[in-house]
Scaffold this motif. Sequence first.
Motif, mmCIF file in Angstrom:
data_model
loop_
_atom_site.group_PDB
_atom_site.id
_atom_site.type_symbol
_atom_site.label_atom_id
_atom_site.label_comp_id
_atom_site.label_asym_id
_atom_site.label_seq_id
_atom_site.Cartn_x
_atom_site.Cartn_y
_atom_site.Cartn_z
ATOM 1 N N UNK A 178 0.855 -1.191 0.000
ATOM 2 C CA UNK A 178 0.000 0.000 0.000
ATOM 3 C C UNK A 178 0.885 1.233 0.000
ATOM 4 N N UNK A 179 0.652 2.089 -0.989
ATOM 5 C CA UNK A 179 1.435 3.312 -1.105
ATOM 6 C C UNK A 179 0.486 4.461 -1.399
ATOM 7 N N UNK A 180 0.504 5.443 -0.510
ATOM 8 C CA UNK A 180 -0.375 6.600 -0.642
ATOM 9 C C UNK A 180 -1.848 6.179 -0.751
ATOM 10 N N UNK A 181 -2.205 5.121 -0.028
ATOM 11 C CA UNK A 181 -3.590 4.665 0.004
ATOM 12 C C UNK A 181 -3.980 3.726 -1.115
ATOM 13 N N UNK A 182 -3.092 3.456 -2.068
ATOM 14 C CA UNK A 182 -3.402 2.569 -3.190
ATOM 15 C C UNK A 182 -2.669 1.239 -3.039
ATOM 16 N N UNK A 183 -3.388 0.146 -3.283
ATOM 17 C CA UNK A 183 -2.787 -1.181 -3.234
ATOM 18 C C UNK A 183 -2.165 -1.512 -4.590
ATOM 19 N N UNK A 184 -0.884 -1.865 -4.563
ATOM 20 C CA UNK A 184 -0.136 -2.159 -5.786
ATOM 21 C C UNK A 184 0.415 -3.581 -5.695
ATOM 22 N N UNK A 185 0.261 -4.383 -6.752
ATOM 23 C CA UNK A 185 0.736 -5.771 -6.701
ATOM 24 C C UNK A 185 2.258 -5.873 -6.648
ATOM 25 N N UNK A 186 2.710 -6.928 -5.983
ATOM 26 C CA UNK A 186 4.140 -7.226 -5.912
ATOM 27 C C UNK A 186 4.352 -8.624 -6.491
ATOM 28 N N UNK A 187 5.209 -8.733 -7.492
ATOM 29 C CA UNK A 187 5.512 -10.044 -8.058
ATOM 30 C C UNK A 187 6.153 -10.934 -6.994
ATOM 31 N N UNK A 188 5.778 -12.199 -6.969
ATOM 32 C CA UNK A 188 6.262 -13.084 -5.907
ATOM 33 C C UNK A 188 7.784 -13.202 -5.896
ATOM 34 N N UNK A 189 8.414 -13.119 -7.076
ATOM 35 C CA UNK A 189 9.863 -13.233 -7.106
ATOM 36 C C UNK A 189 10.555 -11.901 -6.780
ATOM 37 N N UNK A 190 9.768 -10.839 -6.551
ATOM 38 C CA UNK A 190 10.347 -9.550 -6.158
ATOM 39 C C UNK A 190 10.100 -9.223 -4.682
ATOM 40 N N UNK A 191 9.355 -10.086 -3.982
ATOM 41 C CA UNK A 191 9.010 -9.824 -2.572
ATOM 42 C C UNK A 191 10.265 -9.691 -1.709
ATOM 43 N N UNK A 192 11.191 -10.636 -1.848
ATOM 44 C CA UNK A 192 12.417 -10.620 -1.037
ATOM 45 C C UNK A 192 13.228 -9.351 -1.306
ATOM 46 N N UNK A 193 13.373 -8.995 -2.581
ATOM 47 C CA UNK A 193 14.123 -7.789 -2.936
ATOM 48 C C UNK A 193 13.457 -6.531 -2.411
ATOM 49 N N UNK A 194 12.123 -6.511 -2.420
ATOM 50 C CA UNK A 194 11.399 -5.346 -1.907
ATOM 51 C C UNK A 194 11.610 -5.202 -0.408
ATOM 52 N N UNK A 195 11.532 -6.315 0.312
ATOM 53 C CA UNK A 195 11.755 -6.266 1.761
ATOM 54 C C UNK A 195 13.163 -5.761 2.084
ATOM 55 N N UNK A 196 14.132 -6.219 1.306
ATOM 56 C CA UNK A 196 15.514 -5.774 1.511
ATOM 57 C C UNK A 196 15.650 -4.282 1.212
ATOM 58 N N UNK A 197 15.000 -3.833 0.140
ATOM 59 C CA UNK A 197 15.059 -2.414 -0.229
ATOM 60 C C UNK A 197 14.424 -1.551 0.849
ATOM 61 N N UNK A 198 13.292 -2.004 1.408
ATOM 62 C CA UNK A 198 12.637 -1.262 2.491
ATOM 63 C C UNK A 198 13.528 -1.245 3.723
ATOM 64 N N UNK A 199 14.185 -2.379 4.003
ATOM 65 C CA UNK A 199 15.130 -2.444 5.132
ATOM 66 C C UNK A 199 16.222 -1.387 4.974
ATOM 67 N N UNK A 200 16.774 -1.280 3.779
ATOM 68 C CA UNK A 200 17.844 -0.310 3.539
ATOM 69 C C UNK A 200 17.361 1.112 3.715
ATOM 70 N N UNK A 201 16.098 1.356 3.386
ATOM 71 C CA UNK A 201 15.529 2.702 3.539
ATOM 72 C C UNK A 201 15.308 3.007 5.021
ATOM 73 N N UNK A 202 14.773 2.018 5.777
ATOM 74 C CA UNK A 202 14.422 2.268 7.169
ATOM 75 C C UNK A 202 15.627 2.259 8.096
ATOM 76 N N UNK A 203 16.664 1.516 7.732
ATOM 77 C CA UNK A 203 17.895 1.595 8.512
ATOM 78 C C UNK A 203 18.029 0.569 9.619
ATOM 79 N N UNK A 204 18.565 1.023 10.753
ATOM 80 C CA UNK A 204 19.042 0.130 11.812
ATOM 81 C C UNK A 204 17.996 -0.852 12.349
ATOM 82 N N UNK A 205 16.747 -0.494 12.296
ATOM 83 C CA UNK A 205 15.737 -1.270 13.008
ATOM 84 C C UNK A 205 15.675 -2.724 12.558
ATOM 85 N N UNK A 206 15.944 -3.008 11.264
ATOM 86 C CA UNK A 206 15.895 -4.391 10.810
ATOM 87 C C UNK A 206 17.156 -4.814 10.079
ATOM 88 N N UNK A 207 18.227 -4.024 10.247
ATOM 89 C CA UNK A 207 19.502 -4.382 9.606
ATOM 90 C C UNK A 207 20.154 -5.526 10.355
#
Length: 207
Positions: A178-207
């Motif tokens: 969900x981004x800006x109130x809209x639900x956007x699909x995530x390809x199953x083979x991109x889920x892991x990469x997306x989680x990693x990218x979000x981790x890098x954005x958020x920083x220490x909390x899940x590094x």
Amino acid sequence: MDYNIHEFSSGKELLRNYPKNLDILIIDIQMEILNGMDTSRKIREFDENLEIIFMTSFPEFMQEGYEVKAYRYILKPINEKKITKNILPCIDEIMKKRNNYLTIKVKNYVDRIKIDSIIYIETDRPNIVIYTHDNTYTTKMSISKIEKILSEFGFFRCHNSYIINLKLVQSMNGNSVVINGKSIPVSKYRVKGLKLAITNILGDIIC
């Protein structure tokens, strides 16, 4: 570089005396009466541009941080190294945002879009549609080309047809985000990469 530092003893005091053109807010989550998360929610009602850095002892607050588009979390105990590690990149990003525009051709004219204002991009072959906070732009360009342009600015291609601004992610559930109130699909083979990218954005909390 000139800068001003403001100090506040509580969330209520911050809201009562909110500084003009505030760029970065470093805020503790645990505060009396109005905690840091609730204070940030109220700030987001009138300030979408502020970068928020949370200080916390509790990693479980990360999910709530999506709601207020937190830049980073710094886990306690706090020291100078942790502060420097998180604030300097934040300052660099703010300076880049002020100077970075995407130039596109729209029909018979050329337009410049502030990169930070882009929410997400969707394919509509042979075009792409760029959604911003204020407008929608359609231009003839491949999604692969714009992916290369935006990759260094915190964008991620979560699906063959979508590129999203990671800083605006509100939540992730299964194979959608969900981004800006809209639900956007995530390809199953991109889920892991997306989680990693979000981790890098958020920083220490899940590094």
